[in-house]
Write an enzyme that holds these catalytic residues in place. Sequence first.
Site, PDB file in Angstrom:
ATOM      1  N   THR B 192      12.079  41.765  13.960  1.00 52.54           N
ATOM      2  CA  THR B 192      12.112  40.336  13.635  1.00 52.54           C
ATOM      3  C   THR B 192      11.309  39.581  14.694  1.00 52.54           C
ATOM      4  O   THR B 192      11.086  40.080  15.792  1.00 52.54           O
ATOM      5  CB  THR B 192      13.556  39.826  13.647  1.00 52.54           C
ATOM      6  OG1 THR B 192      14.085  40.027  14.958  1.00 52.54           O
ATOM      7  CG2 THR B 192      14.410  40.583  12.638  1.00 52.54           C
ATOM      8  N   GLU B 342      14.030  41.206   7.268  1.00 52.16           N
ATOM      9  CA  GLU B 342      15.248  41.891   6.823  1.00 52.16           C
ATOM     10  C   GLU B 342      15.262  42.134   5.313  1.00 52.16           C
ATOM     11  O   GLU B 342      16.157  42.807   4.803  1.00 52.16           O
ATOM     12  CB  GLU B 342      16.485  41.065   7.202  1.00 52.16           C
ATOM     13  CG  GLU B 342      16.743  40.990   8.713  1.00 52.16           C
ATOM     14  CD  GLU B 342      16.024  39.809   9.368  1.00 52.16           C
ATOM     15  OE1 GLU B 342      15.035  39.303   8.780  1.00 52.16           O
ATOM     16  OE2 GLU B 342      16.453  39.406  10.458  1.00 52.16           O
ATOM     17  N   LYS B 453      21.372  17.509  11.170  1.00 46.21           N
ATOM     18  CA  LYS B 453      22.723  17.152  10.724  1.00 46.21           C
ATOM     19  C   LYS B 453      23.011  15.730  11.161  1.00 46.21           C
ATOM     20  O   LYS B 453      23.240  15.457  12.339  1.00 46.21           O
ATOM     21  CB  LYS B 453      23.736  18.138  11.303  1.00 46.21           C
ATOM     22  CG  LYS B 453      23.571  19.517  10.673  1.00 46.21           C
ATOM     23  CD  LYS B 453      24.349  20.605  11.377  1.00 46.21           C
ATOM     24  CE  LYS B 453      24.013  21.952  10.769  1.00 46.21           C
ATOM     25  NZ  LYS B 453      24.466  23.095  11.568  1.00 46.21           N
ATOM     26  N   TRP B 458      23.347  16.812   5.554  1.00 45.38           N
ATOM     27  CA  TRP B 458      22.241  17.679   5.932  1.00 45.38           C
ATOM     28  C   TRP B 458      20.919  17.063   5.479  1.00 45.38           C
ATOM     29  O   TRP B 458      20.783  16.633   4.329  1.00 45.38           O
ATOM     30  CB  TRP B 458      22.385  19.056   5.281  1.00 45.38           C
ATOM     31  CG  TRP B 458      23.477  19.887   5.882  1.00 45.38           C
ATOM     32  CD1 TRP B 458      24.308  19.526   6.905  1.00 45.38           C
ATOM     33  CD2 TRP B 458      23.838  21.211   5.500  1.00 45.38           C
ATOM     34  NE1 TRP B 458      25.182  20.553   7.180  1.00 45.38           N
ATOM     35  CE2 TRP B 458      24.916  21.605   6.329  1.00 45.38           C
ATOM     36  CE3 TRP B 458      23.379  22.117   4.548  1.00 45.38           C
ATOM     37  CZ2 TRP B 458      25.526  22.845   6.235  1.00 45.38           C
ATOM     38  CZ3 TRP B 458      23.985  23.358   4.453  1.00 45.38           C
ATOM     39  CH2 TRP B 458      25.053  23.723   5.289  1.00 45.38           C
TER      40      TRP B 458
END
Lengths: 555, 555
Positions: B192, B342, B453, B458
């Site tokens: 990653t 992933e 936030k 959101w």
Amino acid sequence: MQGNMMDVPLTVPFILERARTTYAGREVVSLLVAGRDEAGQPIAHRHSTTYGAVADRALRLGAGLLGLGLQPGDRVATLAVNSFRHLEAYLGVPSAGLVLHTVNIRLHPEQIAWILNHAEDRVLLIENVFGAMIPAIKAACPKLEHILVLGPTPAPIPLPGVADYDAFVMGQEPLARYPQIAETDAAAMCYTSGTTGNPKGVLYTHRSTVLHSLVSAPKDGLNVGEADTVMPIVPMFHVNAWGLPYTCAMYGAKQVFGGVFSDGRTLAGLLQNEGVTITAGVPTIWMGLLAELDRAKAEGEAYDLHALERLIVGGSAAPESLLRAFWNNHGLTMLHAWGMTETHPLGTASSVPAGVDANSDEGFALRAKQGRAVPLVWLDLLSEEGEKLPHDGKTMGRLIARGPWIANSYFKGEGQSNFFELDGNLWFDTGDIATLDARGYMHIQDRSKDLIKSGGEWISSVDLENAIMAHPAVAQCAVIAMEDPKWDERPLAVVVPRPGQSVSHEEIIAFISPKFAKFWLPDATITAESIPIGATGKFLKREMREQYKDFKPGS
Amino acid sequence: MQGNMMDVPLTVPFILERARTTYAGREVVSLLVAGRDEAGQPIAHRHSTTYGAVADRALRLGAGLLGLGLQPGDRVATLAVNSFRHLEAYLGVPSAGLVLHTVNIRLHPEQIAWILNHAEDRVLLIENVFGAMIPAIKAACPKLEHILVLGPTPAPIPLPGVADYDAFVMGQEPLARYPQIAETDAAAMCYTSGTTGNPKGVLYTHRSTVLHSLVSAPKDGLNVGEADTVMPIVPMFHVNAWGLPYTCAMYGAKQVFGGVFSDGRTLAGLLQNEGVTITAGVPTIWMGLLAELDRAKAEGEAYDLHALERLIVGGSAAPESLLRAFWNNHGLTMLHAWGMTETHPLGTASSVPAGVDANSDEGFALRAKQGRAVPLVWLDLLSEEGEKLPHDGKTMGRLIARGPWIANSYFKGEGQSNFFELDGNLWFDTGDIATLDARGYMHIQDRSKDLIKSGGEWISSVDLENAIMAHPAVAQCAVIAMEDPKWDERPLAVVVPRPGQSVSHEEIIAFISPKFAKFWLPDATITAESIPIGATGKFLKREMREQYKDFKPGS
């Protein structure tokens, strides 16, 4: 070293879920029987539903079957035509952990009963148009506990254990949770056509069904996507309609089902009116369609088939002349696929290599072959002594196959001689005689039992038939072996002329002799009114050899 | 009940064999460095080879690596650009039972060494242009036994354990027989990007690699077939170039590799001259290409890109304005795909549903989303409390994924908090904030760590950025959270104007306010010369938040 990937089994419930959610609004069209006309012929009624509704009913069907006490792996048979109800069984039966067993409705009732008993089916879904068979089936199949009748029935069903499918399905709640299914569990079952010996069962797994759908979709396979409208004319009782019901549900293609209707006029109308992009069937269906398209064009009422991108032909080899006729007369592209009950069935698919025009002479010649192995399928050729033969496009050999959706055995361990080890791997002997070329193009020459062995050389009956069928006066042709005292066997052509035409042996020979070595040419030509065709649309050559066994050239 | 299907594992050798036989003559084109011009810039040289030759060399590479004493599962690292040699490693390393570990060449040398050590790589294939790194790598990585240099080296290599790749490969006989490989064995490894914490390794399996290739090919995926010419601009060191080298080899598509060249002019030239039909890259690459296409068109020397069917964009979200610009200015179709290290990476692919014109307003709006899950991938949304959220196209939630090519863990068991059980199944927490709609369209709103936030609500930084980047004076834009005493966080826009232009906060707000609720609008806009970009082409928002943490609106 193990990798870090999730252990997610490849199972049919995934296909059902995708249809139920992503493609919930996509259409499923079926021609149903609305009644009978004065001549007793069925009248078509267009039925439209969605994947969402089909999936919902499939889950109700699954729950209902489990409610009858069926256990994981139990077989549920169908004797049904192509329709949304059959699609519900395709999705719902395996998703409940049961095995969908599609039975060929064209078999003799005794054969059907034999197969139902051999498979130990506990439930049968039967199309209402075959309802007259129910008492005989019940009498012959004591292990069959429940029969559900698909489609409206004219009167209440009086027999014990026989119920209306729609009422049964809608009386259930949808399956709330899929059972645990391993990807190697059986999902579906088909029997071979059994032209020699008893039919043999093949159990497809969830894994093979999902992989087969994945490998069918790309453009060098069958080219299925959401924007497509697919009409499988190949019956859903025949090798899972070449997997198309699953492939279409996985990729969201609209499906069109012809039900009991298979005449050229109805099919051409569906192709036009539903905007079909992909359709699939055997050569005899395409000959009927071609005749109808030719007729309509000649009479100034040509169908509008601009949406139609490909006609897939399989089951038996289509002659190059048929491919050319569709292209030349109607601008339609026909592509071969090849497979068998034992190969799920997709073994090869036809595509021309990069740089070759599909409608050039080279393109037609390549497309007259069965195509190249789809990914994950290996093909090879063996000599009669079991030696590997060259892939030179010329050498004929026994075609063997290996891959994740190819059978390793038959149900109950029968017919083991068709499976053998080579170089440490298991292979399936297809019983076909074929050539392979360096690019992988496979060309079926014959079934090994139909091959003509003349003076130690092999003669392909299929090649001769295809060449003879290109003659303008010939409607159909089968070439079979006849015994010969000098050469062991010699080819005999059996020809059905087109209506109102005739053709002589000499004309046939003159027509095909530029294409073949002299020893390949048939010794005689018989004119017949028809050629016997079996339940899967193939010539019954064994019967023909029997029929003509006393024939002598010149007699 | 078990089915009758062959137990044939899904392994990379199948892909190699298919390229070696069926597609032996298909071309593989690479831009190599022929030298340097007076300014020190690399001069491109077009190298052409075939799958047959690549496969032969891949088998020699595999045999050579085993000859060095490598054991099944041992890792072989690459630090290489896109080229036929890298493709040889893609095919040859896993087919020898070893693990191909592609390392990101844009990482800092210390990070590279850390990763090589963590993966315990025994062999490294390194591009000659990065040869200067070899002494430092050797010093930092004592377990690295062999280094092979890809491409011509100016002088003999004097270091012990360092050899010329071509000489090494051609000094071997091809691997005579593939080793036994289980489909769950590791085939390839990627780390990653690790913008937070240390990079983590993901081991792809043979099974996941083959399935990923199968699922990528259909038309609602990436649409790869033999007739295609595919140029992955996404680097082969980045999540296996989205699997394209494998997909193309499995389906016989010609591949075009740009090597060290990634400027708009070179890419546009390759797209035109090689007849590329499919290309794939990150938004920044496409912005560069668009600028070059615009320039050429304006100067009356437009490129001929009629063969180009789709530009696939991934890595981060492309704004709708970019999709529209390619279509409106050049008739080119851009389609999103989404995934992560992933997820191998293909999680979603963009296609419009049946009946929607891809270039209508509805089509563009759908195509600006990341698309729908490809078959066999499940996506869902969770609230902060771990509850499933509705798929209504509006509710934002944590995106979770499950499927046969999605990670169940990281190498050495690190980062286990990203994997969790839900309803009896294992899921991966992507760290993305997204919406899903009823048809399955997924729309990334933000990385969870970049989400703003504000007052318990959101705000998607990505949505704001895409809207602001549609402003004609804006070249690039990143929106980040700044701390706010009243609302916790408020959005701050950082804007890079186009050359010679400027844009004010008020102009930005006026431009985007019709699209957003008032509380979404940034409190301030900062003009910057550039936005920091990480090794995988993404904005480094963590750095930006640090950089601007003392900024106060109105200051």
